[in-house]
Design an enzyme around this catalytic site. Structure first.
Site, PDB file in Angstrom:
ATOM      1  N   THR B  76       0.793  -1.049   0.055  1.00  0.00           N
ATOM      2  CA  THR B  76      -0.161   0.009   0.011  1.00  0.00           C
ATOM      3  C   THR B  76       0.899   1.257  -0.019  1.00  0.00           C
ATOM      4  O   THR B  76       0.786   2.263  -0.919  1.00  0.00           O
ATOM      5  CB  THR B  76      -0.888  -0.166   1.230  1.00  0.00           C
ATOM      6  OG1 THR B  76      -1.861  -1.168   1.216  1.00  0.00           O
ATOM      7  CG2 THR B  76      -1.744   1.360   1.294  1.00  0.00           C
ATOM      8  N   ASN B 154      -5.598  -9.247  -7.641  1.00  0.00           N
ATOM      9  CA  ASN B 154      -5.698  -9.780  -6.566  1.00  0.00           C
ATOM     10  C   ASN B 154      -7.129 -10.800  -6.255  1.00  0.00           C
ATOM     11  O   ASN B 154      -7.140 -11.627  -5.542  1.00  0.00           O
ATOM     12  CB  ASN B 154      -5.639  -8.771  -5.362  1.00  0.00           C
ATOM     13  CG  ASN B 154      -6.696  -7.677  -5.484  1.00  0.00           C
ATOM     14  OD1 ASN B 154      -6.635  -7.111  -6.581  1.00  0.00           O
ATOM     15  ND2 ASN B 154      -7.314  -7.371  -4.643  1.00  0.00           N
ATOM     16  N   GLN B 182       0.777  -9.615  -6.421  1.00  0.00           N
ATOM     17  CA  GLN B 182       0.225 -11.293  -6.508  1.00  0.00           C
ATOM     18  C   GLN B 182       1.083 -11.975  -7.448  1.00  0.00           C
ATOM     19  O   GLN B 182       0.781 -13.212  -7.653  1.00  0.00           O
ATOM     20  CB  GLN B 182      -1.159 -11.296  -7.032  1.00  0.00           C
ATOM     21  CG  GLN B 182      -2.073 -10.557  -5.784  1.00  0.00           C
ATOM     22  CD  GLN B 182      -2.396 -11.131  -4.631  1.00  0.00           C
ATOM     23  OE1 GLN B 182      -1.875 -12.374  -4.524  1.00  0.00           O
ATOM     24  NE2 GLN B 182      -2.984 -10.708  -3.587  1.00  0.00           N
ATOM     25  N   SER B 202       5.152  -7.074  -2.522  1.00  0.00           N
ATOM     26  CA  SER B 202       4.965  -7.146  -0.804  1.00  0.00           C
ATOM     27  C   SER B 202       5.552  -8.563  -0.354  1.00  0.00           C
ATOM     28  O   SER B 202       5.798  -9.629  -0.970  1.00  0.00           O
ATOM     29  CB  SER B 202       3.516  -7.143  -0.614  1.00  0.00           C
ATOM     30  OG  SER B 202       3.178  -7.445   0.844  1.00  0.00           O
ATOM     31  N   HIS B 204       4.597 -10.313   2.567  1.00  0.00           N
ATOM     32  CA  HIS B 204       3.853 -11.202   3.316  1.00  0.00           C
ATOM     33  C   HIS B 204       3.010 -12.026   2.444  1.00  0.00           C
ATOM     34  O   HIS B 204       2.130 -12.903   2.926  1.00  0.00           O
ATOM     35  CB  HIS B 204       3.180 -10.648   4.545  1.00  0.00           C
ATOM     36  CG  HIS B 204       1.946  -9.727   3.944  1.00  0.00           C
ATOM     37  ND1 HIS B 204       0.639 -10.268   3.998  1.00  0.00           N
ATOM     38  CD2 HIS B 204       1.812  -8.739   3.263  1.00  0.00           C
ATOM     39  CE1 HIS B 204      -0.307  -9.327   3.517  1.00  0.00           C
ATOM     40  NE2 HIS B 204       0.552  -8.128   3.030  1.00  0.00           N
ATOM     41  N   CYS B 328     -21.540  -7.687   1.748  1.00  0.00           N
ATOM     42  CA  CYS B 328     -21.763  -8.033   2.971  1.00  0.00           C
ATOM     43  C   CYS B 328     -20.650  -8.180   3.858  1.00  0.00           C
ATOM     44  O   CYS B 328     -20.112  -8.469   5.047  1.00  0.00           O
ATOM     45  CB  CYS B 328     -22.616  -9.225   3.480  1.00  0.00           C
ATOM     46  SG  CYS B 328     -24.179  -8.906   2.642  1.00  0.00           S
TER      47      CYS B 328
END
Lengths: 161, 387
Positions: B76, B154, B182, B202, B204, B328
């Site tokens: 990010t 992603n 990714q 990234s 992680h 949701c």
């Protein structure tokens, strides 16, 4: 995210399905928003001769909270007189479930709305007096439906194609 | 109650740290704790290990110089740095092109830039999530300074024709950034061949620790830093460098590169076995994303008449970890922008399920899912008013 009670109701919901030739039926929610509830009522009479909700069933498309609150509302409404059932509110659901995540409170409102709409439908169909309170709620629900349909007009129209 | 079998199928969300990675990191959390800018031996030891990690990553993406790699705290941050850094090093009112299926951090950075006066164009993908390079070419204006297109999506796993887009950018002299979170460590990346000017990755997501990301910035490209301070990372990212995490990132990259060929083959086979199984066993099940041009570890479906959070919670009760693009599941209560951009209707996007495989996924795990998921879908459909 959810507590045990909510998950229990979600995993083994009570009273799901449809009542054929239901005395009252309510539908709330919109598929574009991700939840739709159908509630069916069968009306009977108790020993005192008052009208009661003899049976109630639901069908729900939606998230965990939508399904759990549908299950709870059927438990709460079953056996109640119509007057008592109109008296139920979202706090009755949240209290029974002990807690709901803040962003899911609207699901409990939806379940109450579904019950109100089903009762309204029953009274209206049978040309009975509709309590002012219920009349007001029905108007609010109708208005909200229109707002959603307007907001998501493109999506709803494309769904119909 | 017997312990439920645990099957983790959310490797696109995050991954566990590889034991070898952790072992490499440990001394730098304990006795070798020095600050990489300190001049004494303890500091210099950290510096040396940091530069080793930088070299591994330089080679992993075939960058020319190790100074082209900037370590950050996350992808990010890297994406923010790339977009805002390029934007602010250029004229206001400049134009930036992105795809409609970028990660939220790219979408939200560009909508913030728009508020600052920059112009943003979003390119829509086709129904498989594929961006047509010709659409990008058509959107280029005189004042276009940057094109940012996600390498592997992603959510739906679609892999974009990065090299083609890179060639367009080179021809038109526009900077090209790609969010490769990714794909990095999973499929080959060559920044020189693909004409990439800036690239985000990234730690992680590739069995390294959380808290480390990187931005590749091709030499001589000027960007404004987001953080001002002690001028670490060649003045582009002030902050005490998170040495242990970055060392882990380096080691994780090394392992991924070593395993890449065999692992991508293994995962592709498992993925296709999963996809075929689900489409065959479950009626009204549909694949999201591209059937072939997709990440080796990504499967994404939508199931008619039911909602994704319910599916994910039901799977969780069987010990299976997965995710959904349903409204949701999100705070904003709107379904995934990626699925909608691919033309899915909201009610279909609500019923989406993402399963992402990884280093410890076995065929047994997939068989367990193939036995469990059809039951879950059937039960939820029983409750649904739609049939």
């Amino acid at each position: 995210m959810y507590n045990k009670k909510v998950l229990q109701h979600f995993k083994s919901p009570h009273n799901f399905g449809k009542i054929q030739n239901a005395d009252g039926q309510g539908q709330v929610g919109n598929v574009v928003c991700g939840d739709v509830m159908n509630l069916y009522l069968k009306i009977g009479k108790n020993k005192k001769g008052e009208e009661i909700i003899e049976d109630v069933k639901f069908e729900t498309y939606g998230c965990v909270a939508a399904i759990a609150t549908s299950s709870i509302i059927t438990d709460l409404a079953k056996g109640k007189t119509i007057k008592q059932a109109i008296g139920l509110n979202k706090d009755s659901i949240i209290d029974t479930l002990e807690e709901l995540p803040a962003i899911k409170i609207h699901c409990s409102v939806l379940a109450i709305d579904a019950l109100n709409e089903a009762i309204y439908n029953y009274l209206h169909k049978n040309k009975r007096d509709i309590p002012k309170e219920l009349q007001k709620r029905h108007q609010r629900i109708e208005k909200e439906k229109q707002i959603i349909e307007k907001k998501y007009a493109d999506w709803i129209n494309s769904s119909k194609d | 109650m017997a312990k439920t079998k645990q099957v983790y199928l959310d490797y696109a969300a995050t991954t566990p740290v590889d034991p070898q990675v952790l072992k490499t990191m440990m001394p730098y959390l304990k006795e070798k704790f020095g600050n990489s800018v300190s001049l004494y031996k303890l500091g210099q030891e950290s510096k040396k290990a940091l530069e080793k990690a930088r070299l591994i990553i330089t080679q992993a993406i075939n960058a020319k110089n190790k100074e082209e790699i900037i370590f950050t705290s996350s992808a990010t941050e890297s994406n923010n740095l790339a977009l805002k850094g390029i934007a602010f090093a250029n004229q206001k009112k400049s134009h930036i092109i992105i795809s409609a299926i970028e990660h939220d951090c790219v979408l939200n950075s560009t909508s913030w830039l728009q508020k600052q006066g920059f112009q943003i164009t979003q390119i829509k993908p086709d129904k498989y999530g594929l961006i047509n390079p010709k659409d990008i070419e058509k959107a280029i204006k005189k004042n276009t300074i940057l094109i940012s297109i996600i390498h592997g999506n992603n959510e739906i796993g679609t892999i974009q024709p990065i090299e083609q887009i890179g060639n367009i950018c080179e021809k038109k002299k526009i900077y090209f950034h790609t969010d490769a979170v990714q794909t990095f460590g999973k499929i080959p990346i060559d920044v020189q061949k693909m004409k990439i000017d800036l690239l985000t990755a990234s730690s992680h997501k590739i069995y390294g620790p959380k808290g480390a990301g990187l931005l590749y910035i091709k030499k001589d490209i000027r960007i404004d830093p987001l953080l001002h301070g002690g001028n670490q990372e060649f003045g582009l990212r002030s902050s005490t460098v998170n040495v242990p995490a970055i060392i882990g990132f380096g080691k994780a990259t090394e392992i991924c590169l070593k395993k890449m060929k065999s692992e991508s083959k293994r995962l592709t086979q498992l993925r296709d076995y999963l996809i075929q199984g689900i489409l065959k066993k479950i009626p009204q099940a549909h694949l999201n994303g591209h059937p072939i041009k997709r990440l080796p570890n990504n499967a994404n479906f939508w199931f008619a008449f039911i909602e994704g959070e319910s599916i994910v919670t039901s799977l969780d009760q069987y010990g299976i970890a997965a995710s959904t693009g349903s409204a949701c599941s999100s705070e904003k209560l709107e379904p995934s922008h990626t699925l909608l951009a691919c033309g899915l209707l909201p009610e279909c996007a609500h019923g989406s399920l993402r399963l992402t495989l990884g280093r410890w996924t076995t065929k047994k795990d997939i068989d367990y899912v193939l036995n469990t998921l059809p039951k879950i879908i059937k039960n939820l459909r029983k409750i649904s008013p739609f049939k």
